[in-house]
Design a protein around this motif. Sequence first.
Motif, PDB file in Angstrom:
ATOM      1  N   ASN A 264      -9.175   8.678  32.782  1.00 23.45           N
ATOM      2  CA  ASN A 264      -9.610   7.308  33.073  1.00 23.45           C
ATOM      3  C   ASN A 264      -8.555   6.349  32.562  1.00 23.45           C
ATOM      4  OD1 ASN A 264      -9.953   7.102  30.318  1.00 23.45           O
ATOM      5  ND2 ASN A 264     -12.190   7.298  30.411  1.00 23.45           N
ATOM      6  N   MET A 265      -8.781   5.067  32.784  1.00 23.95           N
ATOM      7  CA  MET A 265      -7.775   4.084  32.418  1.00 23.95           C
ATOM      8  C   MET A 265      -7.667   3.886  30.906  1.00 23.95           C
ATOM      9  SD  MET A 265      -6.317   3.424  35.175  1.00 23.95           S
ATOM     10  CE  MET A 265      -5.223   2.131  34.615  1.00 23.95           C
ATOM     11  N   LEU A 266      -8.593   4.490  30.156  1.00 24.74           N
ATOM     12  CA  LEU A 266      -8.502   4.432  28.690  1.00 24.74           C
ATOM     13  C   LEU A 266      -7.617   5.541  28.148  1.00 24.74           C
ATOM     14  CD1 LEU A 266     -12.235   3.722  27.759  1.00 24.74           C
ATOM     15  CD2 LEU A 266     -10.362   2.089  28.018  1.00 24.74           C
ATOM     16  N   GLY A 267      -7.149   6.396  29.068  1.00 26.84           N
ATOM     17  CA  GLY A 267      -6.318   7.507  28.639  1.00 26.84           C
ATOM     18  C   GLY A 267      -7.118   8.724  28.219  1.00 26.84           C
ATOM     19  N   GLN A 268      -8.419   8.697  28.477  1.00 31.79           N
ATOM     20  CA  GLN A 268      -9.270   9.817  28.082  1.00 31.79           C
ATOM     21  C   GLN A 268      -9.253  10.875  29.178  1.00 31.79           C
ATOM     22  OE1 GLN A 268     -12.820   7.486  27.607  1.00 31.79           O
ATOM     23  NE2 GLN A 268     -12.667   7.529  25.350  1.00 31.79           N
ATOM     24  N   LEU A 269      -9.049  12.122  28.779  1.00 29.52           N
ATOM     25  CA  LEU A 269      -9.050  13.231  29.716  1.00 29.52           C
ATOM     26  C   LEU A 269     -10.470  13.490  30.183  1.00 29.52           C
ATOM     27  CD1 LEU A 269      -7.568  15.574  31.144  1.00 29.52           C
ATOM     28  CD2 LEU A 269      -7.989  16.948  29.070  1.00 29.52           C
ATOM     29  N   ILE A 270     -10.690  13.494  31.509  1.00 35.12           N
ATOM     30  CA  ILE A 270     -12.034  13.680  32.059  1.00 35.12           C
ATOM     31  C   ILE A 270     -12.253  15.125  32.471  1.00 35.12           C
ATOM     32  CG2 ILE A 270     -13.619  13.038  33.913  1.00 35.12           C
ATOM     33  CD1 ILE A 270     -12.338  10.309  33.953  1.00 35.12           C
TER      34      ILE A 270
ATOM     35  N   ILE B  79      -6.122   8.109  36.683  1.00 39.42           N
ATOM     36  CA  ILE B  79      -4.775   8.650  36.689  1.00 39.42           C
ATOM     37  C   ILE B  79      -4.865  10.153  36.917  1.00 39.42           C
ATOM     38  CG2 ILE B  79      -2.676   8.999  35.334  1.00 39.42           C
ATOM     39  CD1 ILE B  79      -3.453   6.478  33.773  1.00 39.42           C
ATOM     40  N   LEU B  80      -4.102  10.647  37.875  1.00 41.09           N
ATOM     41  CA  LEU B  80      -4.075  12.063  38.208  1.00 41.09           C
ATOM     42  C   LEU B  80      -2.705  12.608  37.847  1.00 41.09           C
ATOM     43  CD1 LEU B  80      -5.575  14.437  39.632  1.00 41.09           C
ATOM     44  CD2 LEU B  80      -4.370  13.767  41.722  1.00 41.09           C
ATOM     45  N   ARG B  81      -2.666  13.695  37.037  1.00 49.76           N
ATOM     46  CA  ARG B  81      -1.413  14.323  36.650  1.00 49.76           C
ATOM     47  C   ARG B  81      -1.434  15.753  37.163  1.00 49.76           C
ATOM     48  NH1 ARG B  81       0.416  15.012  30.474  1.00 49.76           N
ATOM     49  NH2 ARG B  81      -1.030  16.777  30.584  1.00 49.76           N
ATOM     50  N   ALA B  82      -0.486  16.070  38.055  1.00 48.63           N
ATOM     51  CA  ALA B  82      -0.377  17.403  38.634  1.00 48.63           C
ATOM     52  C   ALA B  82       0.856  18.082  38.061  1.00 48.63           C
ATOM     53  CB  ALA B  82      -0.298  17.329  40.154  1.00 48.63           C
TER      54      ALA B  82
ATOM     55  N   SER C 127      -2.086   7.642  41.165  1.00 50.69           N
ATOM     56  CA  SER C 127      -3.227   6.760  40.874  1.00 50.69           C
ATOM     57  C   SER C 127      -4.304   7.036  41.899  1.00 50.69           C
ATOM     58  CB  SER C 127      -2.805   5.296  40.931  1.00 50.69           C
ATOM     59  OG  SER C 127      -3.921   4.464  40.758  1.00 50.69           O
ATOM     60  N   VAL C 128      -5.527   7.297  41.415  1.00 51.37           N
ATOM     61  CA  VAL C 128      -6.644   7.624  42.296  1.00 51.37           C
ATOM     62  C   VAL C 128      -7.724   6.575  42.096  1.00 51.37           C
ATOM     63  CG1 VAL C 128      -8.429   9.319  42.859  1.00 51.37           C
ATOM     64  CG2 VAL C 128      -6.122  10.082  42.210  1.00 51.37           C
TER      65      VAL C 128
END
Length: 561
Positions: free
Chosen positions: A513-519, A542-545, A556-557
């Motif tokens: 999420n935009m707080l930098g928390q891994l979902i 934010i999506l990191r592949a 960015s999603v």
Amino acid sequence: MKKGFIGFLLMAFCMPFVMNAQFKAPVAVVYDTIDTCNSYTWVNGDGHTYTTNSTGYHIYKDILNNDSLLVVRTFIIRHSSQSEVWDSTCGKYRWALNGKVYTAPGDFKDTIKNMAGCDSIITLHLSLKNPDTVYTDIVQCEPYTWSVDSVTYTGDTIVFAPNPVVGADSCQGVLGLRYKRLTDGPVITVNTCETSYTWPVNGITYNTGSDTVSYRKPNSGAGCDTVFTLIYNIGISQYKLEDTAVTAYRFFVWNNDTIKADSARIDTVLVQVSPSLLSCDTVKSYKVTIIPVFTIDTSFCGGSRGYYWPSFVEGQMKIWLKKSGDTTYMCKDADQKDSCLMEFHYTDLASDTTWLPAVSACDKYVWDANGNTYRESKDSIVCRLTNKYGCDSVVILTKLVINPLPTVYIEGNLWIKPGNSTKLFATGDSNIVAYQWSTGETTDTIVVAPSQNTDYTLTATNSNNCSRTATATVVVSESINQAGTASVKVYPNPASTKVTIEGDNLANVKLYNMLGQLIITKDATSGKVVIPVNDYNNGSYILRAESNDGKTTIRSVVIKK
């Protein structure tokens, strides 16, 4: 004496010559003197016992049996002496010789040193004369005045003169007066169980009652009258105690017999006739009431509500029992008389109501008493349980306070090139009082320069002592935007139900999420990853592949439903 001394000199003069003729000359000659009392035995010398002044000698041998020492000894014998003393006195005697005081006659010995320095035994023959008491005996009817002290005596007495007198043996004595007056006779006390008594002194008969009487009887022998006194108690056998009421429970002991009331009340009159101290009969009567006692052991589920025990007697009020303990209840009959006593021994099997202190929790509270989860504050919570006896047990939580978790975000540039640094900011609620970064720093802002992709966590604690953790990933890459990532496809974007990620050599996908928390993190299979987004809120993510060769692609999603 002179002849003996001349002989001694001749012997002393000639001794060396005689000895030279028979023995070898002694090495030395010793002269000494023994001054003693009565006698002396020369034990290590000639063995002789000397009792008078004398001179003796003895030759001592050495170990070779040769003459070695001549001892010439002069004996001065002094003798002990004995003497006697006769003395007499009045009362007691102090002997000046030893300072002792003697209070009885006899022969007493003491020892002192005489002029010769030997013991001298002195015997005291003591005669003691004790002062005598001389009595004047007076027996008459009239008062008597004693000329010695000028006092008039009216009754029987024995007195002594204030000053001593000198007797015939020159010892001081005491004068005494023994006076007997004959006008008063004896006092006679009579206690009888009979109804009358005849006094032999005057021949008068006295009937039932108590009184004190006197009678003057002429005394011709002494020339005066004698007064006799009678104190009488007649007919005391008529004395009877009033009826005494006695109430007993369960049983009453009477003359070693036990009267029991097992099921019903007993009313009876018991009469006791017993001799008094004067051997006259004393009558006592008792109105005895014996009430039966019933013991009841019971248990119940009462708790704070208590328990009503049904009355033992029809129509009587019920008994309210509260908590464990003992109590009694008096039964009444139709005439409102006590008919029985009930003893209750009761036990309340219900647990007492337990009040728990207030509890404060963060975000939610799970109560062990009932297993429920509470997310809101409450003034009190009541929980009813069942104990091992099957009775209700009430537990009350006095107050529950649910404090919210703090809202905290990590902001800053999350994509940097190798060798660069970035500043991470903590934002969120205004009541945050403490920060703790995974780097160990405790400020709200930190500067980091990772050499590779690194996750940073921040734990924030508010004034209610509640904490929440936020996570942000700083990506280190030469190409931060779309460069070199054309092989990764993300669709649909925006997405409403799911988002699909496809790419060559794809390894895994992480959504932040935009707080930098891994979902969520998902591993790729066949180069494709599908992430459901039904449960996520609308907004940008934010999506990191990551590929198997270590390359990272950032997208960015947007989720929009």
